[in-house]
Design an enzyme around this catalytic site. Structure first.
Site, mmCIF file in Angstrom:
data_model
loop_
_atom_site.group_PDB
_atom_site.id
_atom_site.type_symbol
_atom_site.label_atom_id
_atom_site.label_comp_id
_atom_site.label_asym_id
_atom_site.label_seq_id
_atom_site.Cartn_x
_atom_site.Cartn_y
_atom_site.Cartn_z
ATOM 1 N N ARG A 93 -26.774 59.788 -56.884
ATOM 2 C CA ARG A 93 -27.373 59.521 -58.063
ATOM 3 C C ARG A 93 -28.945 59.576 -58.053
ATOM 4 N NH1 ARG A 93 -26.648 53.732 -61.466
ATOM 5 N NH2 ARG A 93 -27.141 54.610 -63.506
ATOM 6 N N ARG A 114 -21.242 58.454 -62.960
ATOM 7 C CA ARG A 114 -22.224 58.281 -61.729
ATOM 8 C C ARG A 114 -21.163 57.844 -60.696
ATOM 9 N NH1 ARG A 114 -23.097 55.177 -65.906
ATOM 10 N NH2 ARG A 114 -22.792 52.654 -65.839
ATOM 11 N N ASP A 146 -23.283 53.020 -58.626
ATOM 12 C CA ASP A 146 -23.955 52.175 -59.342
ATOM 13 C C ASP A 146 -24.312 50.941 -58.829
ATOM 14 O OD1 ASP A 146 -25.967 51.265 -61.355
ATOM 15 O OD2 ASP A 146 -24.428 50.993 -63.010
ATOM 16 N N ASP A 150 -26.021 47.400 -58.977
ATOM 17 C CA ASP A 150 -27.023 46.248 -59.660
ATOM 18 C C ASP A 150 -27.085 44.961 -58.979
ATOM 19 O OD1 ASP A 150 -27.471 48.344 -61.949
ATOM 20 O OD2 ASP A 150 -25.598 47.334 -63.042
#
Length: 312
Positions: free
Chosen positions: A82, A94, A97, A99
């Site tokens: 990514r 993607r 990810d 977070d």
């Protein structure tokens, strides 16, 4: 040592392998993995894709400070393919990810990092796995536990799947209607004038009226056109969510709703650029709108009228 909750997701196969690889890297570079939720399959959020996501939440005990943790998660994402994060509401398929959802009781608001995650309380795909591993964790905002948030978002999802709105019999041209939302967002961002207090939307041309102290100059008109067209060309996703009126009190001006309006309201999002209560028809992506052009303007006694057209 500090407790951090991280959200993980991927919608590119092999999805399970990608999540496991990310967890291994996080254990090596972040700290001790205390808990990890089950992986749940969810539809893409905020954009359209034929590839569903696998999502999960992991809890780590870490020595890293928030910005150091962010740097590590971004490096792991980059190493797994990514190359850039989502920006201004533009989401895409993607590989991974990661977070930062929560870091102790710390609150951070900066252009690079916001903790708690700014959309934590909107995402069912985060709430469900978070509630699995930390059901009694208090989230501020909204001042409820992870389990309570999960239950509330499930209710909202049920409303979205069977929404009930007031009748809307206005024949609309979706590209023009979405362009209206972008223009409203632009005018408010530049001039702080709020949304148009009067509008007339048609297929060939539309007009909006704003409260402005002075007339727009030629440079103003050029700047507005450029900003609107930049958003159109950015190919932002246009998406909706359905919530109850009590959930958006103070967030939107509900006084403009009809007296007999439904208990549920629909919010139309143009990426992260604009959001508005609306029951009308819209495009799915701003790139479907065409070229925005202001064909005429008129100012009189504090009221600025803008007439615009869309060119293919």
């Amino acid at each position: 040592m500090s407790i951090a909750y991280l959200g993980l997701g991927t919608n590119i196969e092999p999805r399970v392998d990608h999540l496991r690889e990310a967890l291994r890297a996080l254990e090596q570079q972040v700290g001790i993995l205390l808990k990890c939720s089950s992986f749940i399959e969810t539809k893409p959020w905020g954009f359209i894709s034929k590839h569903n996501f696998l999502n999960g939440v992991a809890c780590f005990d870490t020595n890293l400070q928030p910005y150091d943790l962010l740097e590590v998660t971004e490096k792991i994402e980059f190493s797994m393919g990514r190359t850039h994060k989502s920006h201004e509401g533009r989401y895409e398929d993607r590989t991974i990810d990661i977070d930062i959802l929560i870091y102790e009781n710390i609150k951070i608001e900066s252009p690079r990092l916001t903790i708690p995650h700014p959309r934590l309380c909107q995402r069912l795909f985060v709430a469900i796995p978070l509630a699995e591993i930390a059901p009694d964790l208090i989230l501020t905002p909204p001042g409820m536990t992870a389990k309570q948030l999960s239950i509330e978002l499930k209710k909202q999802k049920d409303m979205e799947e069977a929404p009930i709105f007031n009748p809307h019999n206005k024949a609309e041209y979706p590209p023009m209607h979405t362009a209206e939302h972008i223009l409203n967002g632009t005018m408010n961002k530049i001039y702080g004038c709020g949304r148009a207090f009067s509008s007339h939307i048609e297929r060939t041309k539309s007009k909006l009226d704003y409260h402005l102290a002075e007339t727009l100059t030629e440079q103003d008109i050029h700047d507005i056109e450029k900003r609107v067209n930049d958003i159109i060309q950015a190919d932002l996703n246009v998406w909706t969510e359905t919530v109850s009126k009590t959930d958006v009190t103070g967030r939107f001006d509900l006084t403009r709703l009809p007296e007999n309006s439904s208990e549920n309201v629909r919010i139309v999002h143009v990426g992260d650029y604009d959001e508005c209560l609306c029951v009308g028809q819209h495009v799915k992506s701003t790139s479907e709108i065409g070229h925005f052009r202001i064909s005429s303007t008129r100012w009189n006694n504090g009221i600025q009228r803008i007439v615009f057209r869309l060119d293919n």
